[in-house]
Motif scaffolding. Structure first.
Motif, PDB file in Angstrom:
ATOM      1  N   ASP A 262     -16.521  27.733  22.473  1.00 43.46           N
ATOM      2  CA  ASP A 262     -16.524  25.980  22.018  1.00 43.46           C
ATOM      3  C   ASP A 262     -16.690  25.417  22.789  1.00 43.46           C
ATOM      4  O   ASP A 262     -17.474  24.018  22.269  1.00 43.46           O
ATOM      5  CB  ASP A 262     -15.075  26.024  22.024  1.00 43.46           C
ATOM      6  N   HIS A 285     -16.211  32.644  12.176  1.00 43.27           N
ATOM      7  CA  HIS A 285     -16.930  31.583  11.867  1.00 43.27           C
ATOM      8  C   HIS A 285     -15.743  30.476  11.617  1.00 43.27           C
ATOM      9  O   HIS A 285     -15.901  29.334  11.789  1.00 43.27           O
ATOM     10  CB  HIS A 285     -18.256  31.472  11.137  1.00 43.27           C
ATOM     11  N   ALA A 286     -15.502  31.017  10.405  1.00 42.35           N
ATOM     12  CA  ALA A 286     -14.140  30.329   9.805  1.00 42.35           C
ATOM     13  C   ALA A 286     -12.803  29.699  10.733  1.00 42.35           C
ATOM     14  O   ALA A 286     -12.767  28.524  10.967  1.00 42.35           O
ATOM     15  CB  ALA A 286     -13.645  31.365   8.390  1.00 42.35           C
ATOM     16  N   ARG A 288     -13.506  30.065  13.741  1.00 47.40           N
ATOM     17  CA  ARG A 288     -14.369  28.516  14.510  1.00 47.40           C
ATOM     18  C   ARG A 288     -14.283  27.270  14.470  1.00 47.40           C
ATOM     19  O   ARG A 288     -14.238  26.382  14.802  1.00 47.40           O
ATOM     20  CB  ARG A 288     -15.839  28.797  15.382  1.00 47.40           C
ATOM     21  N   ARG A 289     -15.248  27.399  12.546  1.00 46.68           N
ATOM     22  CA  ARG A 289     -14.719  25.915  12.021  1.00 46.68           C
ATOM     23  C   ARG A 289     -13.041  24.933  12.056  1.00 46.68           C
ATOM     24  O   ARG A 289     -13.286  24.264  12.436  1.00 46.68           O
ATOM     25  CB  ARG A 289     -15.051  26.408  11.037  1.00 46.68           C
ATOM     26  N   GLU A 290     -12.192  26.146  12.087  1.00 50.50           N
ATOM     27  CA  GLU A 290     -10.631  25.914  13.026  1.00 50.50           C
ATOM     28  C   GLU A 290     -10.153  25.324  13.882  1.00 50.50           C
ATOM     29  O   GLU A 290     -10.468  23.459  13.697  1.00 50.50           O
ATOM     30  CB  GLU A 290      -9.826  26.610  12.362  1.00 50.50           C
ATOM     31  N   LEU A 292     -13.020  23.904  16.115  1.00 47.75           N
ATOM     32  CA  LEU A 292     -13.387  22.457  16.545  1.00 47.75           C
ATOM     33  C   LEU A 292     -13.294  21.486  15.612  1.00 47.75           C
ATOM     34  O   LEU A 292     -13.391  20.572  16.105  1.00 47.75           O
ATOM     35  CB  LEU A 292     -15.115  23.159  15.961  1.00 47.75           C
ATOM     36  N   ALA A 293     -12.439  21.649  14.367  1.00 47.22           N
ATOM     37  CA  ALA A 293     -11.649  20.540  13.340  1.00 47.22           C
ATOM     38  C   ALA A 293     -10.290  19.725  14.274  1.00 47.22           C
ATOM     39  O   ALA A 293     -10.762  18.576  14.384  1.00 47.22           O
ATOM     40  CB  ALA A 293     -12.016  20.663  12.400  1.00 47.22           C
ATOM     41  N   PRO A 299     -16.559  17.232  10.056  1.00 53.24           N
ATOM     42  CA  PRO A 299     -17.088  18.906   8.726  1.00 53.24           C
ATOM     43  C   PRO A 299     -19.069  18.298   9.764  1.00 53.24           C
ATOM     44  O   PRO A 299     -19.571  19.255   9.532  1.00 53.24           O
ATOM     45  CB  PRO A 299     -16.768  17.707   8.052  1.00 53.24           C
ATOM     46  N   ILE A 302     -19.761  20.009  12.605  1.00 53.30           N
ATOM     47  CA  ILE A 302     -19.903  21.599  12.753  1.00 53.30           C
ATOM     48  C   ILE A 302     -20.405  22.407  11.594  1.00 53.30           C
ATOM     49  O   ILE A 302     -20.820  23.061  11.644  1.00 53.30           O
ATOM     50  CB  ILE A 302     -18.190  21.446  12.085  1.00 53.30           C
ATOM     51  N   ASP A 303     -20.971  21.436  10.491  1.00 49.29           N
ATOM     52  CA  ASP A 303     -21.900  21.447   9.408  1.00 49.29           C
ATOM     53  C   ASP A 303     -23.168  22.312   9.984  1.00 49.29           C
ATOM     54  O   ASP A 303     -24.697  22.940   8.895  1.00 49.29           O
ATOM     55  CB  ASP A 303     -22.107  21.787   8.227  1.00 49.29           C
TER      56      ASP A 303
END
Length: 352
Positions: A262, A285-286, A288-290, A292-293, A299, A302-303
């Protein structure tokens, strides 16, 4: 990071010129058929007939050098056309011959010293730069004098497709406008000295990348595990800032540990790096996205992450995963339209 000797042509020519030895640079500007060297290949010739680089793999170097000495004598550039015979082509490993067109420019006369020095400085600073040369006339024979050439340096925004493809050439809309692309060497930062990192480092180096393995755990990023590679044992975010990220950099995260991945992503995602891949399943990864957000990343940044890392080729072993990752890196480099998310403007600063 270092450039191979064959890629130091502008630097060599500038050194020769400043030493008072005179210098000219020959550049392949067009090819037809199976030319031995690609468009953009260069050869430096000193006033003492020393050679560095190649425009033909040896087929016509002597003739180019002789013409370069004439150009140094009168200060006028020349555009030359050579046919490479089937026999000469076979000698340098090609099945058949072709035709090449070579532009020879004496430094300090047709090619201004100040422009060459600016090019060398840009290359040393890892800036993607191109040299635009506008020919004064159309070719009129095997050797065409080219007085009055116009030059300027251009950046990525002036010809993004050429920079992305590493492709020098004439402009289709302006047939006398030649652009020589000078991209920085490719670099790969691997976060985590995991088992996948070992074959990936080897394969990437063979593909032309300068590789750096980043892992604060010295037992993982050790010379025994990564012989010959650059190793950094700082925390990943600090290491990436020291490493520097630009549009010729790829970042691959292999630790599978949020404490390491991260912080690296917080630096990599706002950077111009052309590829950012992260190991982990879709579920991983889901999450991980949470994270980072929640840390404040937009977004669209992150994409940009390619996750799970690598092309979906059914890879299982570490070496197969490395193959899939390197293949995906290549696709993102050569086909920018495939890059996920938004790529920041080249040259954007990395957060402090």
């Amino acid at each position: 990071m270092h450039r191979a000797a064959h890629d130091m042509i502008p630097e060599t020519a500038l050194d020769w010129h400043r030493q008072g030895r005179q210098a000219a640079i020959a550049t392949v500007v067009e090819t037809w058929g199976s030319a031995p060297r690609p468009v953009g290949a260069q050869l430096a010739i000193s006033g003492e007939a020393e050679l560095a680089g190649s425009v033909s793999g040896g087929c016509v170097e002597g003739a180019v050098a002789a013409e370069a000495l004439e150009a140094l004598s009168d200060g006028t550039a020349r555009l030359m056309e050579f046919g490479v015979s089937d026999g000469d082509a076979f000698a340098v490993g090609l099945a058949c011959g072709g035709t090449i067109r070579v532009l020879v420019e004496p430094v300090g006369a047709a090619l201004p010293e100040a422009l060459l020095a600016e090019l060398v400085a840009a290359r040393a600073a890892r800036r993607a730069v191109g040299v635009e040369t506008r020919l004064a006339a159309d070719p009129a024979g095997p050797v065409t004098p080219m007085p009055g050439l116009a030059h300027r340096l251009i950046g990525y925004a002036d010809a993004p497709a050429r920079f992305d493809a590493d492709r020098s050439g004439f402009d289709a809309e302006a047939p006398r406008r030649f652009i020589a692309i000078h991209n920085p060497p490719l670099r790969l930062a691997i976060i985590g000295g995991a088992h996948i990192a070992q074959p990936l480092a080897l394969m990437a180096r063979e593909t032309g990348y300068d590789v750096t393995v980043i892992d604060p755990r010295e037992a993982f990023a050790s010379p025994a595990r990564f012989p010959g590679e650059r190793l950094m044992h700082d925390w990943p975010d600090a290491a990436l800032k020291a490493h520097g990220l630009d549009l010729r950099c790829a970042v691959v995260l292999l630790t599978h540990d949020p404490k390491l991945d991260d912080p690296a992503l917080m630096v990599a995602l706002p950077s111009p790096a052309f590829y950012i891949g992260a190991l982990g399943s879709t579920r991983t990864h889901a999450r991980r996205r949470e994270r980072l957000a929640a840390a404040g990343l937009a977004p669209e940044l992150i994409d940009r992450i390619d996750a799970p890392v690598g092309l979906d080729i059914g890879a299982r072993s570490p070496a197969e995963i490395a193959v899939a990752t390197l293949a995906q890196m290549t696709e993102r480099l050569r086909r920018p339209e495939t890059r996920p998310g938004r790529t920041p403007v080249p040259g954007a600063p990395v957060p402090a």
